[in-house]
Design a protein around this motif. Structure first.
Motif, mmCIF file in Angstrom:
data_model
loop_
_atom_site.group_PDB
_atom_site.id
_atom_site.type_symbol
_atom_site.label_atom_id
_atom_site.label_comp_id
_atom_site.label_asym_id
_atom_site.label_seq_id
_atom_site.Cartn_x
_atom_site.Cartn_y
_atom_site.Cartn_z
ATOM 1 N N ILE A 16 0.841 -1.207 0.000
ATOM 2 C CA ILE A 16 0.000 0.000 0.000
ATOM 3 C C ILE A 16 0.873 1.253 0.000
ATOM 4 O O ILE A 16 0.625 2.204 -0.751
ATOM 5 N N GLY A 17 1.901 1.256 0.842
ATOM 6 C CA GLY A 17 2.799 2.412 0.896
ATOM 7 C C GLY A 17 3.489 2.658 -0.435
ATOM 8 O O GLY A 17 3.615 3.807 -0.881
ATOM 9 N N ALA A 18 3.943 1.578 -1.082
ATOM 10 C CA ALA A 18 4.608 1.728 -2.377
ATOM 11 C C ALA A 18 3.654 2.266 -3.435
ATOM 12 O O ALA A 18 4.015 3.131 -4.246
ATOM 13 N N LEU A 19 2.412 1.765 -3.432
ATOM 14 C CA LEU A 19 1.422 2.236 -4.409
ATOM 15 C C LEU A 19 1.066 3.701 -4.164
ATOM 16 O O LEU A 19 0.860 4.466 -5.119
ATOM 17 N N LEU A 20 0.983 4.095 -2.888
ATOM 18 C CA LEU A 20 0.737 5.505 -2.576
ATOM 19 C C LEU A 20 1.870 6.380 -3.091
ATOM 20 O O LEU A 20 1.636 7.465 -3.640
ATOM 21 N N LEU A 21 3.095 5.915 -2.913
ATOM 22 C CA LEU A 21 4.249 6.672 -3.397
ATOM 23 C C LEU A 21 4.183 6.853 -4.906
ATOM 24 O O LEU A 21 4.364 7.965 -5.419
#
Length: 253
Positions: A87-92
Motif C-alpha cells: 500500500i505504501g509503495a502504491l501511494l508513493l
C-alpha cells in the motif's frame, strides 16, 4: 553516469552499509545521494529501497537462532507487513514528483528525530511493556500503519518496528530485533516488487549503491567491534539534520 557519480553512489552504499551494521539509519545517507545523482525524487526513493533492501534480511539470518516459530501470530504479522508495504509503495507511485518532494524535508527530519531519540524511545517502550500489552487488533493496526510508512519512505522503519514489538512482546531484545528485521524484510520486499514491476527503479545507479551497501555491511560486521556506536549515531544525526535543512531550502523556500 560519469566516474564521479559512480564513486559517490558506491561510497554512499559503503557508508550506509556500515552505518546500518553499527547503528542503523542508512537511508538518511543513501536517499539524498540518489537525489544528488540526478534521479527524480520518487525514482530515487524506489531505487534507494532496492539498493539497501538486503540489510534487514542479512541481519535476521545472522541471529537465526532467535527467529520465532512460524505460528499464526507470525504469519499474521508478516501478512500485515507485506500488505502495508504494498500500500505504501502504491501511494508513493501515485504521487507525481512535484507533490512527493513537498514532504521530503519533513520525512528526513522526522526520521532524523526518530533516530536521535531512539534510545529514549526504547527505554519508554521497555517500561510500557511492563504495564500493559495491546490487543492483537490494535497491534495489527499499528503494525499496518508502520508498514505503510515503510513502503512509502522507509527511513526510521526499524526504529518504529522495534518500539511496536517491544510493547507487544515482553521477550528478550534479541528476539525483538530479529522479528523487527523479518517484518522490515517483508515491507521492503513488497515495496521493491511494486517498484520493479512498475519500472521505477534506475538499475545502473541502484546496482552501484547495492554493491557498496553489501561491502559496507561486511566491513561493518568487523567495525562494530571497535567503533563506538555513539560516534556513528552522532554522525548520522548531523548528516540527517544537514540534509533536512538543505532540502527544506530547496523545496520549501
Amino acid at each position: 553516469m560519469d566516474t564521479g557519480i559512480i564513486l559517490l553512489l558506491f561510497a554512499a552504499g559503503v557508508v550506509g552499509g556500515i552505518v546500518n551494521a553499527i547503528a542503523g539509519g542508512a537511508t538518511l545517507i543513501t536517499f539524498p545521494v540518489m537525489l544528488m545523482a540526478g534521479l527524480p525524487p520518487v525514482a530515487a526513493n524506489a531505487s534507494n529501497a532496492v539498493a539497501i533492501s538486503p540489510g534487514h534480511l542479512l541481519a535476521a539470518i545472522a541471529d537465526r537462532e532467535k527467529i520465532p516459530p512460524l505460528d499464526r501470530a507470525l504469519c499474521l504479522s508478516i501478512a500485515v507487513s507485506i500488505a502495508g508495504g504494498m500500500i505504501g509503495a502504491l501511494l508513493l507511485l501515485a504521487l507525481p514528483d512535484r507533490l512527493f518532494v513537498l514532504p521530503v524535508p519533513a520525512l528526513i527530519g522526522f526520521a532524523t528525530l526518530l533516530f536521535a531519540f531512539a534510545p529514549h524511545l526504547q527505554r519508554w517502550t521497555a517500561r510500557r511493556r511492563m504495564d500493559s500489552r495491546p490487543s492483537s487488533v490494535a497491534g495489527a493496526c499499528v503494525l499496518g500503519g508502520a508498514s505503510i510508512y515503510g513502503g512509502f519512505f522507509g527511513a526510521g522503519l526499524g526504529i518504529i518496528l522495534s518500539a511496536i514489538l517491544s510493547i507487544a512482546d515482553p521477550g528478550d531484545i534479541r528476539r525483538v530485533k530479529v522479528l523487527k528485521n523479518l517484518l522490515a524484510t517483508g515491507v521492503s520486499l513488497a515495496a521493491i516488487t511494486i517498484f520493479i514491476v512498475q519500472g521505477r527503479v534506475y538499475w545502473p545507479q541502484t546496482a552501484v549503491m547495492l554493491f557498496g551497501a553489501l561491502a559496507g555491511g561486511y566491513i561493518g560486521g568487523f567495525l562494530v567491534r571497535i567503533l563506538p556506536a555513539r560516534a556513528v549515531r552522532i554522525a548520522v544525526i548531523v548528516a540527517g539534520t544537514v540534509m533536512t535543512v538543505v532540502y527544506a531550502r530547496r523545496y520549501w523556500f
